[in-house]
Design a protein around this motif. Structure first.
Motif, PDB file in Angstrom:
ATOM      1  N   THR A 105      -5.309  -7.790  -1.300  1.00 27.21           N
ATOM      2  CA  THR A 105      -4.570  -9.458  -0.233  1.00 27.21           C
ATOM      3  C   THR A 105      -5.007  -8.942   0.973  1.00 27.21           C
ATOM      4  O   THR A 105      -4.903  -8.070   1.444  1.00 27.21           O
ATOM      5  N   ASP A 106      -5.837 -10.159   2.214  1.00 30.00           N
ATOM      6  CA  ASP A 106      -6.324 -10.114   2.583  1.00 30.00           C
ATOM      7  C   ASP A 106      -5.094 -10.585   4.052  1.00 30.00           C
ATOM      8  O   ASP A 106      -5.030 -10.882   4.040  1.00 30.00           O
ATOM      9  N   LEU A 107      -4.356 -10.080   4.532  1.00 25.21           N
ATOM     10  CA  LEU A 107      -3.064 -10.454   5.043  1.00 25.21           C
ATOM     11  C   LEU A 107      -3.475 -10.613   6.662  1.00 25.21           C
ATOM     12  O   LEU A 107      -2.961 -12.152   6.622  1.00 25.21           O
ATOM     13  N   MET A 108      -4.717 -10.559   6.956  1.00 23.44           N
ATOM     14  CA  MET A 108      -4.432 -11.581   8.511  1.00 23.44           C
ATOM     15  C   MET A 108      -5.375 -12.744   7.891  1.00 23.44           C
ATOM     16  O   MET A 108      -4.973 -13.667   8.854  1.00 23.44           O
ATOM     17  N   SER A 109      -5.689 -13.134   6.589  1.00 23.76           N
ATOM     18  CA  SER A 109      -6.262 -14.090   6.801  1.00 23.76           C
ATOM     19  C   SER A 109      -4.913 -15.447   6.627  1.00 23.76           C
ATOM     20  O   SER A 109      -5.288 -16.751   6.195  1.00 23.76           O
ATOM     21  N   THR A 151      -8.337  -3.156   3.183  1.00 23.74           N
ATOM     22  CA  THR A 151      -8.741  -2.347   3.583  1.00 23.74           C
ATOM     23  C   THR A 151      -9.914  -2.212   4.021  1.00 23.74           C
ATOM     24  O   THR A 151     -10.663  -1.216   3.848  1.00 23.74           O
ATOM     25  N   GLU A 152     -10.936  -3.468   3.474  1.00 27.45           N
ATOM     26  CA  GLU A 152     -12.236  -3.351   3.690  1.00 27.45           C
ATOM     27  C   GLU A 152     -13.051  -3.626   4.670  1.00 27.45           C
ATOM     28  O   GLU A 152     -12.787  -5.032   4.956  1.00 27.45           O
ATOM     29  N   GLY A 153     -13.744  -3.276   5.276  1.00 27.96           N
ATOM     30  CA  GLY A 153     -14.639  -3.586   6.246  1.00 27.96           C
ATOM     31  C   GLY A 153     -13.197  -4.767   7.490  1.00 27.96           C
ATOM     32  O   GLY A 153     -13.062  -3.611   7.977  1.00 27.96           O
ATOM     33  N   LYS A 154     -13.874  -5.851   7.593  1.00 27.03           N
ATOM     34  CA  LYS A 154     -13.146  -6.238   8.692  1.00 27.03           C
ATOM     35  C   LYS A 154     -11.754  -6.407   8.660  1.00 27.03           C
ATOM     36  O   LYS A 154     -10.581  -6.324   9.834  1.00 27.03           O
ATOM     37  N   VAL A 157      -9.610  -2.753  10.636  1.00 24.49           N
ATOM     38  CA  VAL A 157      -9.705  -3.511  11.413  1.00 24.49           C
ATOM     39  C   VAL A 157      -8.652  -4.099  12.145  1.00 24.49           C
ATOM     40  O   VAL A 157      -7.526  -3.250  12.772  1.00 24.49           O
ATOM     41  N   GLN A 158      -8.467  -5.285  11.194  1.00 27.76           N
ATOM     42  CA  GLN A 158      -7.503  -6.604  11.668  1.00 27.76           C
ATOM     43  C   GLN A 158      -6.257  -4.998  11.613  1.00 27.76           C
ATOM     44  O   GLN A 158      -5.301  -6.077  12.009  1.00 27.76           O
ATOM     45  N   LEU A 159      -6.020  -4.814  10.319  1.00 23.65           N
ATOM     46  CA  LEU A 159      -4.838  -4.256  10.106  1.00 23.65           C
ATOM     47  C   LEU A 159      -3.873  -3.303  11.215  1.00 23.65           C
ATOM     48  O   LEU A 159      -3.226  -3.178  11.054  1.00 23.65           O
ATOM     49  N   LYS A 160      -5.472  -2.520  11.732  1.00 22.40           N
ATOM     50  CA  LYS A 160      -4.752  -1.158  12.526  1.00 22.40           C
ATOM     51  C   LYS A 160      -4.450  -2.262  14.027  1.00 22.40           C
ATOM     52  O   LYS A 160      -3.472  -1.698  14.583  1.00 22.40           O
ATOM     53  N   GLN A 161      -4.955  -3.096  13.957  1.00 19.41           N
ATOM     54  CA  GLN A 161      -4.367  -4.005  15.283  1.00 19.41           C
ATOM     55  C   GLN A 161      -3.119  -4.193  14.648  1.00 19.41           C
ATOM     56  O   GLN A 161      -2.330  -4.301  16.302  1.00 19.41           O
ATOM     57  N   LEU A 162      -2.865  -5.263  13.934  1.00 19.06           N
ATOM     58  CA  LEU A 162      -1.667  -5.874  13.354  1.00 19.06           C
ATOM     59  C   LEU A 162      -1.146  -4.071  13.741  1.00 19.06           C
ATOM     60  O   LEU A 162       0.610  -4.708  13.967  1.00 19.06           O
ATOM     61  N   ALA A 163      -1.167  -3.073  13.376  1.00 19.49           N
ATOM     62  CA  ALA A 163       0.150  -2.281  13.416  1.00 19.49           C
ATOM     63  C   ALA A 163       0.349  -2.174  14.634  1.00 19.49           C
ATOM     64  O   ALA A 163       1.609  -1.809  15.063  1.00 19.49           O
ATOM     65  N   HIS A 191       2.596  -1.303   1.275  1.00 17.87           N
ATOM     66  CA  HIS A 191       1.259  -2.286   0.587  1.00 17.87           C
ATOM     67  C   HIS A 191      -0.131  -2.095   1.159  1.00 17.87           C
ATOM     68  O   HIS A 191      -0.920  -1.886   0.397  1.00 17.87           O
ATOM     69  N   LEU A 192       0.096  -0.496   1.177  1.00 13.38           N
ATOM     70  CA  LEU A 192      -0.883  -0.156   1.524  1.00 13.38           C
ATOM     71  C   LEU A 192      -1.225   0.814   0.006  1.00 13.38           C
ATOM     72  O   LEU A 192      -0.323   2.504   0.338  1.00 13.38           O
ATOM     73  N   ASP A 193      -2.561   1.731  -0.370  1.00  7.61           N
ATOM     74  CA  ASP A 193      -2.454   2.809  -1.097  1.00  7.61           C
ATOM     75  C   ASP A 193      -2.564   4.195  -0.665  1.00  7.61           C
ATOM     76  O   ASP A 193      -2.613   4.364   0.784  1.00  7.61           O
ATOM     77  N   ASP A 194      -2.621   5.067  -0.755  1.00 10.59           N
ATOM     78  CA  ASP A 194      -3.340   7.040  -0.110  1.00 10.59           C
ATOM     79  C   ASP A 194      -3.955   6.985   0.884  1.00 10.59           C
ATOM     80  O   ASP A 194      -4.710   6.866   1.625  1.00 10.59           O
ATOM     81  N   THR A 195      -5.178   6.229   0.268  1.00 13.18           N
ATOM     82  CA  THR A 195      -6.507   5.965   0.903  1.00 13.18           C
ATOM     83  C   THR A 195      -6.754   5.725   2.323  1.00 13.18           C
ATOM     84  O   THR A 195      -7.587   6.125   3.703  1.00 13.18           O
ATOM     85  N   ALA A 196      -5.301   4.619   2.706  1.00 15.98           N
ATOM     86  CA  ALA A 196      -5.836   3.533   4.122  1.00 15.98           C
ATOM     87  C   ALA A 196      -4.908   4.310   4.767  1.00 15.98           C
ATOM     88  O   ALA A 196      -5.032   4.210   6.083  1.00 15.98           O
TER      89      ALA A 196
END
Length: 196
Positions: A105-109, A151-154, A157-163, A191-196
């Motif tokens: 899911t794209d959380l920011m959208s 956690t793909e692409g944009k 970056v938005q998740l990092k800003q939210l965090a 809700h994040l996988d290990d690679t994030a």
């Protein structure tokens, strides 16, 4: 397809089949943990199966190292770029990856466009309400997320800003927002996988 079948067999009238399905789910949860849990949450299952699965997950602890144990049988949910097809690739420097299609899911959208601005609003004495509404909005969106966050692409970056914005709320001047922010951060990370 295999997981859907196993979930269907959790409702089988034959108690031996039902118990076997529970055992398989338990072993899979030990190895896959949150990935399997996300898949089940995103699946359309009855409430009886959902409660049964929750009990199985509770009874079988996730062991992140379980996928490195040598087994006689090959794992059907992992693929390896260096090992044989369907093989584990462990111990040979293989790069194993999951073949399960876990929804993202794209959380920011799912949030209003001004959510981050409201989360950082410190304009007047009543601006804490805007910050609380923004935190509640993020919490509600995470609650509706049945799988992992994209956690793909944009989106990353938005998740990092939210965090980063959520982290600021842990030190909020309004004391009732601090535990809410900590809870939302925990939900975000779950809700994040290990690679994030």
């Amino acid at each position: 397809d295999v997981l859907v079948w196993i979930l269907e067999e959790c409702e089988n009238n034959n108690i031996k089949v039902k118990n076997a399905a529970r055992d398989v789910l338990g072993e899979m949860y030990t190895q896959l943990g949150p990935v399997l849990e996300s898949f089940v949450k995103s699946s359309d299952v009855s409430s009886s199966v959902s409660s049964l699965v929750e009990k199985v997950f509770k009874d079988n602890a996730h062991d992140p190292n379980a996928n490195q144990v040598e087994r006689k049988l090959k794992c059907v949910t992992l693929s390896s770029s260096n090992g044989p097809k369907g093989g584990s690739g462990r111990g040979r420097g293989g790069n194993a990856s999951s073949m399960l299609a876990v929804p993202t899911t794209d959380l920011m959208s799912a949030l209003k466009s001004d959510c981050l601005d409201r989360m950082n609003d410190t304009g007047d004495k009543k601006s804490w309400r805007n910050r609380k509404e923004a935190l509640d909005e993020v919490d509600a969106a995470l609650g509706k997320c049945g799988g992992l966050l994209s956690t793909e692409g944009k989106a990353f970056v938005q998740l990092k800003q939210l965090a980063a914005n959520l982290r600021l709320r842990i030190n909020d001047s309004q004391s009732n927002l601090k535990p809410l922010a900590a809870s939302v951060i925990g939900s975000l990370f779950s809700h994040l996988d290990d690679t994030a």
